[in-house]
Motif scaffolding. Structure first.
Motif, PDB file in Angstrom:
ATOM      1  N   THR A   2     -12.400 -22.877 -38.792  1.00 59.96           N
ATOM      2  CA  THR A   2     -12.143 -22.127 -39.950  1.00 59.96           C
ATOM      3  C   THR A   2     -11.072 -21.253 -39.647  1.00 59.96           C
ATOM      4  O   THR A   2     -10.912 -20.535 -38.635  1.00 59.96           O
ATOM      5  N   THR A   3      -9.988 -21.129 -40.673  1.00 55.23           N
ATOM      6  CA  THR A   3      -8.910 -20.343 -40.893  1.00 55.23           C
ATOM      7  C   THR A   3      -9.092 -19.560 -42.031  1.00 55.23           C
ATOM      8  O   THR A   3      -9.514 -19.705 -42.841  1.00 55.23           O
ATOM      9  N   LYS A   4      -8.293 -18.435 -41.863  1.00 52.49           N
ATOM     10  CA  LYS A   4      -8.199 -17.460 -42.945  1.00 52.49           C
ATOM     11  C   LYS A   4      -7.396 -17.625 -44.068  1.00 52.49           C
ATOM     12  O   LYS A   4      -7.408 -17.551 -45.204  1.00 52.49           O
ATOM     13  N   TYR A   5      -6.243 -18.112 -43.572  1.00 51.27           N
ATOM     14  CA  TYR A   5      -5.139 -18.388 -44.533  1.00 51.27           C
ATOM     15  C   TYR A   5      -4.792 -20.066 -44.809  1.00 51.27           C
ATOM     16  O   TYR A   5      -4.425 -20.274 -46.039  1.00 51.27           O
ATOM     17  N   PHE A   6      -4.992 -20.638 -43.803  1.00 51.15           N
ATOM     18  CA  PHE A   6      -4.503 -22.035 -44.044  1.00 51.15           C
ATOM     19  C   PHE A   6      -5.719 -23.062 -44.825  1.00 51.15           C
ATOM     20  O   PHE A   6      -6.753 -22.811 -44.396  1.00 51.15           O
ATOM     21  N   GLY A   7      -5.271 -23.613 -45.761  1.00 48.60           N
ATOM     22  CA  GLY A   7      -6.265 -24.290 -46.461  1.00 48.60           C
ATOM     23  C   GLY A   7      -6.140 -25.801 -46.249  1.00 48.60           C
ATOM     24  O   GLY A   7      -5.419 -26.324 -45.121  1.00 48.60           O
ATOM     25  N   THR A   8      -6.402 -26.965 -46.863  1.00 46.22           N
ATOM     26  CA  THR A   8      -6.175 -28.115 -46.670  1.00 46.22           C
ATOM     27  C   THR A   8      -4.769 -28.510 -46.724  1.00 46.22           C
ATOM     28  O   THR A   8      -4.334 -29.715 -45.977  1.00 46.22           O
ATOM     29  N   ASP A   9      -3.779 -27.610 -47.294  1.00 48.28           N
ATOM     30  CA  ASP A   9      -2.609 -28.113 -47.164  1.00 48.28           C
ATOM     31  C   ASP A   9      -1.510 -26.949 -47.119  1.00 48.28           C
ATOM     32  O   ASP A   9      -0.888 -26.367 -48.043  1.00 48.28           O
ATOM     33  N   GLY A  10      -1.643 -26.183 -45.958  1.00 49.33           N
ATOM     34  CA  GLY A  10      -0.949 -24.917 -45.755  1.00 49.33           C
ATOM     35  C   GLY A  10      -1.464 -23.936 -46.357  1.00 49.33           C
ATOM     36  O   GLY A  10      -2.510 -23.736 -46.570  1.00 49.33           O
ATOM     37  N   VAL A  11      -0.367 -22.684 -46.658  1.00 54.93           N
ATOM     38  CA  VAL A  11      -0.904 -21.449 -47.263  1.00 54.93           C
ATOM     39  C   VAL A  11      -0.728 -21.615 -48.681  1.00 54.93           C
ATOM     40  O   VAL A  11       0.474 -22.003 -48.909  1.00 54.93           O
ATOM     41  N   ARG A  12      -1.318 -21.090 -49.726  1.00 54.08           N
ATOM     42  CA  ARG A  12      -1.119 -21.155 -51.196  1.00 54.08           C
ATOM     43  C   ARG A  12      -1.686 -19.923 -51.705  1.00 54.08           C
ATOM     44  O   ARG A  12      -2.857 -19.675 -51.121  1.00 54.08           O
ATOM     45  N   GLY A  13      -0.984 -19.581 -52.773  1.00 51.46           N
ATOM     46  CA  GLY A  13      -1.552 -18.541 -53.729  1.00 51.46           C
ATOM     47  C   GLY A  13      -0.692 -17.889 -54.645  1.00 51.46           C
ATOM     48  O   GLY A  13       0.412 -18.577 -54.851  1.00 51.46           O
ATOM     49  N   THR A  14      -1.209 -17.242 -55.356  1.00 53.21           N
ATOM     50  CA  THR A  14      -0.427 -16.684 -56.510  1.00 53.21           C
ATOM     51  C   THR A  14       0.554 -15.567 -56.045  1.00 53.21           C
ATOM     52  O   THR A  14       0.382 -14.598 -55.036  1.00 53.21           O
ATOM     53  N   VAL A  15       2.109 -15.933 -56.571  1.00 52.64           N
ATOM     54  CA  VAL A  15       2.793 -15.054 -55.818  1.00 52.64           C
ATOM     55  C   VAL A  15       2.767 -13.645 -56.178  1.00 52.64           C
ATOM     56  O   VAL A  15       2.384 -12.997 -57.524  1.00 52.64           O
ATOM     57  N   GLY A  16       2.837 -12.721 -55.222  1.00 55.72           N
ATOM     58  CA  GLY A  16       2.550 -11.263 -55.426  1.00 55.72           C
ATOM     59  C   GLY A  16       1.231 -10.818 -55.062  1.00 55.72           C
ATOM     60  O   GLY A  16       0.845  -9.426 -54.786  1.00 55.72           O
ATOM     61  N   ARG A  17       0.429 -11.604 -54.715  1.00 57.78           N
ATOM     62  CA  ARG A  17      -0.865 -11.467 -54.221  1.00 57.78           C
ATOM     63  C   ARG A  17      -1.119 -11.848 -52.950  1.00 57.78           C
ATOM     64  O   ARG A  17      -0.371 -12.952 -52.593  1.00 57.78           O
ATOM     65  N   ASP A  18      -1.994 -11.138 -52.186  1.00 58.02           N
ATOM     66  CA  ASP A  18      -2.231 -11.481 -51.018  1.00 58.02           C
ATOM     67  C   ASP A  18      -2.838 -13.047 -50.759  1.00 58.02           C
ATOM     68  O   ASP A  18      -3.852 -13.693 -51.568  1.00 58.02           O
ATOM     69  N   PRO A  19      -2.009 -13.909 -49.894  1.00 53.71           N
ATOM     70  CA  PRO A  19      -1.036 -13.687 -48.897  1.00 53.71           C
ATOM     71  C   PRO A  19       0.320 -14.113 -49.538  1.00 53.71           C
ATOM     72  O   PRO A  19       1.326 -13.846 -48.570  1.00 53.71           O
ATOM     73  N   MET A  20       0.676 -14.161 -50.551  1.00 52.38           N
ATOM     74  CA  MET A  20       1.796 -14.844 -50.916  1.00 52.38           C
ATOM     75  C   MET A  20       2.743 -13.666 -51.226  1.00 52.38           C
ATOM     76  O   MET A  20       3.528 -13.425 -52.681  1.00 52.38           O
ATOM     77  N   SER A  21       3.187 -13.142 -50.401  1.00 56.02           N
ATOM     78  CA  SER A  21       4.336 -12.009 -50.627  1.00 56.02           C
ATOM     79  C   SER A  21       5.461 -12.180 -49.402  1.00 56.02           C
ATOM     80  O   SER A  21       5.422 -13.000 -48.411  1.00 56.02           O
ATOM     81  N   ALA A  22       6.655 -11.665 -49.648  1.00 58.47           N
ATOM     82  CA  ALA A  22       7.513 -11.900 -48.834  1.00 58.47           C
ATOM     83  C   ALA A  22       7.212 -11.278 -47.428  1.00 58.47           C
ATOM     84  O   ALA A  22       7.705 -12.000 -46.256  1.00 58.47           O
TER      85      ALA A  22
END
Length: 444
Positions: A2-22
């Protein structure tokens, strides 16, 4: 694992919300560099056409350079193009900034290893262990450098064209190409045109916000209307990052990944070039399994996710695999799923056989299959719920061994996917809606 950030194809999410920030992107680059890039090593960074790609490109560049890695910036390029060029440039790591088929307000980051393959679960877990630490900055003389590579698109374009048989051309073939306003908007039409096709592009005018918007492999309605309207032979639709493809036949009928997999696999068999089993997923249509069996081709199912299809192919010595969504893997041509290269394989079969796309697909009957997505506010493993398991058991009993039920948590979105498949569409829909209601109630 189990990983916290990685899904079936990398890290993904809505921009500006955790984890997709600069800030997260910078720390992710620093972590990945410490795990996978030796001192002075090289990292390639490519992206799709989302507006947020500029922000994440800069943040990743800073994180890698600060950690001592040299960075090559490729600009907008399909995900499989980064996989290919990672090998071509002898890079240690390839990075893609894309949320694939998601809307423009989402984004993601995924990696390729030095061989152009997806990272292992162990490598992803190692990166996550470093994410809990501050990003590193080496002393000045050990910092990396960054530069842009202007030839990247041309090099990948030439590679795609090289997978089309040299004794064939696309002269006389009219193709409507839908680039999803994404990463393949230039490569697709230009490659097809160079091979001789008469190309009509749609979804090839990205503005940073229209990626996958009423176009591409997830919304092919316009493509289905356009192909028969202009009397084209075939339509091709990629997704936002170019690793998926669906196609439309001369009558406007949509062909998904299962049907394209059937066409490619049976042709390889007829040509004496098929090795090992064909690999699909637990979501692949039962009609594909039956059609391949009739053709004398072994079929295996992997977990959903092209990385798991790829793992199964490598373990069994197979070369052809894919998902219903259009992730197609032809290991006799490339190292990862590639929408354009897969489409070129189908076009070559059309030219060599003299058959239409509709005729080629006719050998695979499709079982009625209903897929419903139930959005959840919390993480839920459907296999751990007594209520859901009871509902699944009842549905399977009613199908009476003439269909399948699959429930799984998406690796890229906060949804539970409910799939029911059988011989009677009305029954399948009723069971799927009943199961979706139970899942929604449990996840509330």
């Amino acid at each position: 694992m189990t990983t916290k950030y990685f899904g079936t194809d990398g890290v993904r999410g809505t921009v500006g919300r955790d984890p997709m920030s600069a800030d997260f992107a910078l720390r992710l680059a620093s972590a990945a560099a410490q795990v996978l890039v030796p001192p002075g090593g090289t990292v390639l960074i490519g992206k799709d056409t989302r507006l947020s790609g500029y922000m994440f490109e800069s943040a990743l560049e800073a994180g890698f350079v600060a950690a001592g890695a040299n960075v090559l910036l490729l600009g907008p390029l399909p995900t499989p193009g980064i996989a290919f060029l990672t090998q071509q440039f002898n890079a240690d790591l390839g990075v893609v900034i894309s949320a694939s088929h998601n809307p423009y307000y989402d984004n993601g980051i995924k990696f390729f290893d030095a061989q152009g393959g997806k990272l292992t679960d162990e490598e992803q877990a190692a990166i996550e262990r470093y994410l809990g630490q501050p990003a590193i900055t080496l002393e000045s003389q050990k910092l990396g450098r960054a530069r842009r590579i202007d030839s990247a698109r041309i090099r990948y374009q030439e590679f795609c064209a090289s997978t089309f048989p040299k004794d064939l051309s696309l002269d006389g073939i009219k193709v409507v190409f839908d680039g999803a306003n994404g990463a393949g908007y230039k490569v697709g039409p230009r490659t097809l045109n160079e091979l001789g096709a008469d190309v009509i592009p749609i979804g090839c005018s990205p503005n940073g916000r229209n990626i996958n918007d009423s176009c591409g492999s997830t919304e092919p309605g316009l493509l289905q209307q356009t192909v028969p309207a202009v009397k084209a032979d075939v339509g091709i639709a990629l997704d936002g990052d170019g690793d998926r493809v669906v196609m439309v036949d001369e009558a406007g009928n949509l062909l998904d990944g299962d049907q394209l997999l059937y066409i490619i696999a049976t042709d390889r068999k007829q040509q004496g070039k098929l090795r090992g089993p064909v690999v699909g997923t637990v979501m692949s249509n039962l009609g594909l399994e039956h059609a391949l069996k009739k053709a004398g081709i072994e079929f295996l199912r992997a977990k959903v996710g092209d990385r798991y299809v790829l793992e199964a192919l490598r373990e069994t010595g197979g070369i052809i695999g894919g998902e219903t969504s259009g992730h197609m893997i032809c290991l006799d041509q490339t190292t990862t799923g590639d929408g354009l290269i897969s489409a070129l394989q189908v076009l070559a079969i059309i030219k060599r056989s003299g058959k239409t796309l509709g005729e080629l697909a006719a050998g695979m009957p499709k079982y009625p299959q209903i897929l419903l997505n139930v959005r959840t506010d919390k993480r839920l493993d459907p296999a751990t719920s007594t209520a859901i398991n009871a509902a699944v058991g009842q549905a399977e009993k009613e199908l009476n061994d003439s269909g399948r039920v699959v429930l799984r948590a998406s690796g890229t979105e906060p949804v539970i996917r409910v799939m029911v498949e059988g011989q009677i569409e009305a029954q399948v829909r009723t069971l799927a809606e009943r199961l979706a209601a139970v899942v929604a109630e449990t996840a509330a």
